[in-house]
Design a protein around this motif. Sequence first.
Motif, PDB file in Angstrom:
ATOM      1  N   THR A 344      -2.069  -2.082  13.866  1.00 52.06           N
ATOM      2  CA  THR A 344      -1.448  -0.922  13.238  1.00 52.06           C
ATOM      3  C   THR A 344      -2.419  -0.014  12.508  1.00 52.06           C
ATOM      4  O   THR A 344      -2.052   1.110  12.161  1.00 52.06           O
ATOM      5  CB  THR A 344      -0.383  -1.383  12.244  1.00 52.06           C
ATOM      6  OG1 THR A 344      -0.994  -2.199  11.233  1.00 52.06           O
ATOM      7  CG2 THR A 344       0.706  -2.184  12.943  1.00 52.06           C
ATOM      8  N   LYS A 353      -1.909   3.245  19.461  1.00 53.39           N
ATOM      9  CA  LYS A 353      -1.434   2.832  18.139  1.00 53.39           C
ATOM     10  C   LYS A 353       0.029   3.217  17.937  1.00 53.39           C
ATOM     11  O   LYS A 353       0.818   2.424  17.407  1.00 53.39           O
ATOM     12  CB  LYS A 353      -2.299   3.470  17.053  1.00 53.39           C
ATOM     13  CG  LYS A 353      -1.952   3.028  15.636  1.00 53.39           C
ATOM     14  CD  LYS A 353      -2.683   3.842  14.593  1.00 53.39           C
ATOM     15  CE  LYS A 353      -4.180   3.671  14.694  1.00 53.39           C
ATOM     16  NZ  LYS A 353      -4.885   4.360  13.578  1.00 53.39           N
ATOM     17  N   LYS A 357       3.201   0.704  17.197  1.00 55.64           N
ATOM     18  CA  LYS A 357       4.057   0.850  16.024  1.00 55.64           C
ATOM     19  C   LYS A 357       5.519   1.024  16.412  1.00 55.64           C
ATOM     20  O   LYS A 357       6.421   0.455  15.791  1.00 55.64           O
ATOM     21  CB  LYS A 357       3.587   2.035  15.176  1.00 55.64           C
ATOM     22  CG  LYS A 357       2.327   1.780  14.377  1.00 55.64           C
ATOM     23  CD  LYS A 357       2.038   2.940  13.449  1.00 55.64           C
ATOM     24  CE  LYS A 357       0.851   2.656  12.551  1.00 55.64           C
ATOM     25  NZ  LYS A 357       0.582   3.771  11.613  1.00 55.64           N
ATOM     26  N   GLU A 384      -2.080  -0.046   6.674  1.00 55.76           N
ATOM     27  CA  GLU A 384      -0.891   0.693   7.081  1.00 55.76           C
ATOM     28  C   GLU A 384       0.255  -0.218   7.511  1.00 55.76           C
ATOM     29  O   GLU A 384       1.301   0.289   7.928  1.00 55.76           O
ATOM     30  CB  GLU A 384      -1.240   1.646   8.227  1.00 55.76           C
ATOM     31  CG  GLU A 384      -2.227   2.729   7.822  1.00 55.76           C
ATOM     32  CD  GLU A 384      -2.590   3.636   8.980  1.00 55.76           C
ATOM     33  OE1 GLU A 384      -1.931   3.554  10.029  1.00 55.76           O
ATOM     34  OE2 GLU A 384      -3.546   4.406   8.849  1.00 55.76           O
ATOM     35  N   VAL A 385       0.080  -1.518   7.393  1.00 58.68           N
ATOM     36  CA  VAL A 385       1.164  -2.437   7.731  1.00 58.68           C
ATOM     37  C   VAL A 385       2.276  -2.402   6.686  1.00 58.68           C
ATOM     38  O   VAL A 385       3.396  -2.814   6.939  1.00 58.68           O
ATOM     39  CB  VAL A 385       0.617  -3.873   7.872  1.00 58.68           C
ATOM     40  CG1 VAL A 385       0.215  -4.417   6.522  1.00 58.68           C
ATOM     41  CG2 VAL A 385       1.650  -4.780   8.517  1.00 58.68           C
TER      42      VAL A 385
END
Length: 470
Positions: A344, A353, A357, A384-385
Motif C-alpha cells: 500500500t 498500487k 488498494k 498509508e495502511v
Amino acid sequence: MPLINVIPGDKIPTAPLNVRVPMWRVPGWLMLLVWIGRGLARVVVLAVRYWWLTVPAGLAVWVRAEYGTVVLVAAVLVLTGGCVTWWQLHPASWLRFGWYPLVGRWRRVWVYRRRWASAMATCGLATVFDGDRYIPRLGKVRSDSFGDEVTVRLLPGQIPDDWATAAPRLAYTFRLRDGRAYAAAKPDRVTLRFLRRDPLAALVAPLPVAGVPDFTALPLGIREDGDVYQLRLTGSQLLIAGATNSGKGSVIWSLIRALAGGIRSGLVELWVFDPKGGMELAAGTPLFARFAYEDPDRMAGVLEEAVKRMRHRAARLRGTSRQHVPTPADPLIVILIDELAALTAYITDRKVKERIKEALGLLLSQGRAVGVHVIAALQDPRKEVLPFRNLFPTRIGLRLVEKEEVDMVLGDGARDRGALCDQIPETAPGIGYVALDGVREPVRVRFSYLTDHDITQLVRDYARPGGGAL
C-alpha cells in the motif's frame, strides 16, 4: 393587663436573646453501655466477615475444652492428611476449590486490606466531600498461581478508565509485578488484575493441531492468566503490527499451525503474499493455495482473483445464508499478507498500487460473511495502511517503538487501558496485546514459537492435497 403608652421616638424594651445551647447531662453508666454495645456489634461484624478464621478457631477452642489437646491435635492431623490426599489424587480441583480460595482470603486481609486506605489516597482514587473522606470499597480477592483478581466498588463519578490509569501504580504500591483494570459485569464494579509472577516469561511451545479447526476459537498462545488464548477468525479480519524482531513470525506461523488441520482436509485455502521476496514464508509453500512475492502486478492480480471469488460466492449465498460454512468444495479463503505497507505504500507503480488498494478495500469490507478473511502484518503503523485500520475488527499490537503507535494500531485509548506495547522488552518476542471491536480492555498474550524443525514437520504432516501453491 395594663397598657403601655409608647411615645413616638422612644425605644421599645426587648428581652435579651438566649443563645446558649441546652446542656444534656448523660450518665456515665449510659455512655459505658453505648461503648460496650458498639464494641460488641463491631466484634460480631468482624466475626461474621472473617468466618473462615473465627469458625475454625472457635471449633478448635471447643474441641480442646471438651476432649483435650490430644484429640485436637489428632483432628488437625486428620484434616491435614485429607487435604494432602486430595492434593495428590486431584491437584486441579484441590487448587481451585481448596488452596486458592484460602490464599485469596489471606491476601485480602494481609496484603490489600492493610494498605488499602493509604493506597487509595496516594493513587488519587479516594475523594473528600463535605469534610468526609470516601474510599472505594474492597471486594472479593480471587487468587491463582500467577496473581490476584481484586473486585472493587467504584465511588460515584469514577469509571473503569480511572482505575486503568492507576493500576500500574497500585501494583507497585502492593509490591506486585504488574496491574491492569477491567470493567466488571456490574456497572459499579471494576476488576483489578495483579501479577505475582509472569506466565508469559518463557517461550510458548507449539500448541496441538486439531483435525477440524474451530474457526471461532483458534489456539495461538497463552494469555497472562495462564489459559490458552483462542482467536475468533469467523466474521473478522486481523491486523498484526510490530517492530522488527517483535515476533510477527510467531503470530503468523501460530495461525498457520492452528489452520493446518483444515488445510489438509481441504476446508481452508491459504493465499499468501510475501512482498519481501518470500524469505519468511517460502518454507510453507506446500500448505498454500496461492503464493505471490516480488512481482507487484502478480500480487494485484491474485487479489483481484480473490475479489471475483468473493463476489461469485456472495451471489450464490444471497437469500439462502447470511454466513458462509466451509466445506471441501467451498473452502474458507484466508489471505495472509506478511508486509501490508509494501503493498500500500512502497510500490512505485501508481496504477498497480491503486488496484491493490481497491481490491483490499473490497475484501476487508465485504469478505467476512462469505468466508474470505484477510490477515495482514506490518512494521510501521505510520504508513498509508492506517486508512484500513477500522476495517480490521481484530488487531494485535506486538512491541512498538513509540507510545503514539499503540493507539494507531489498537484504537484510541488502548494504551491508557493497559496495552503497553512500547514497554515490551526486545528480549521477549511474541508478546503482544489483542484488541477486539466492542471490547474495552486489550488482552495480553504470548504467541507460540515454531522453530525451523517445527515448520518442516508441520509442512510434512499437513501439506494441502494436490500439491503446493500455484
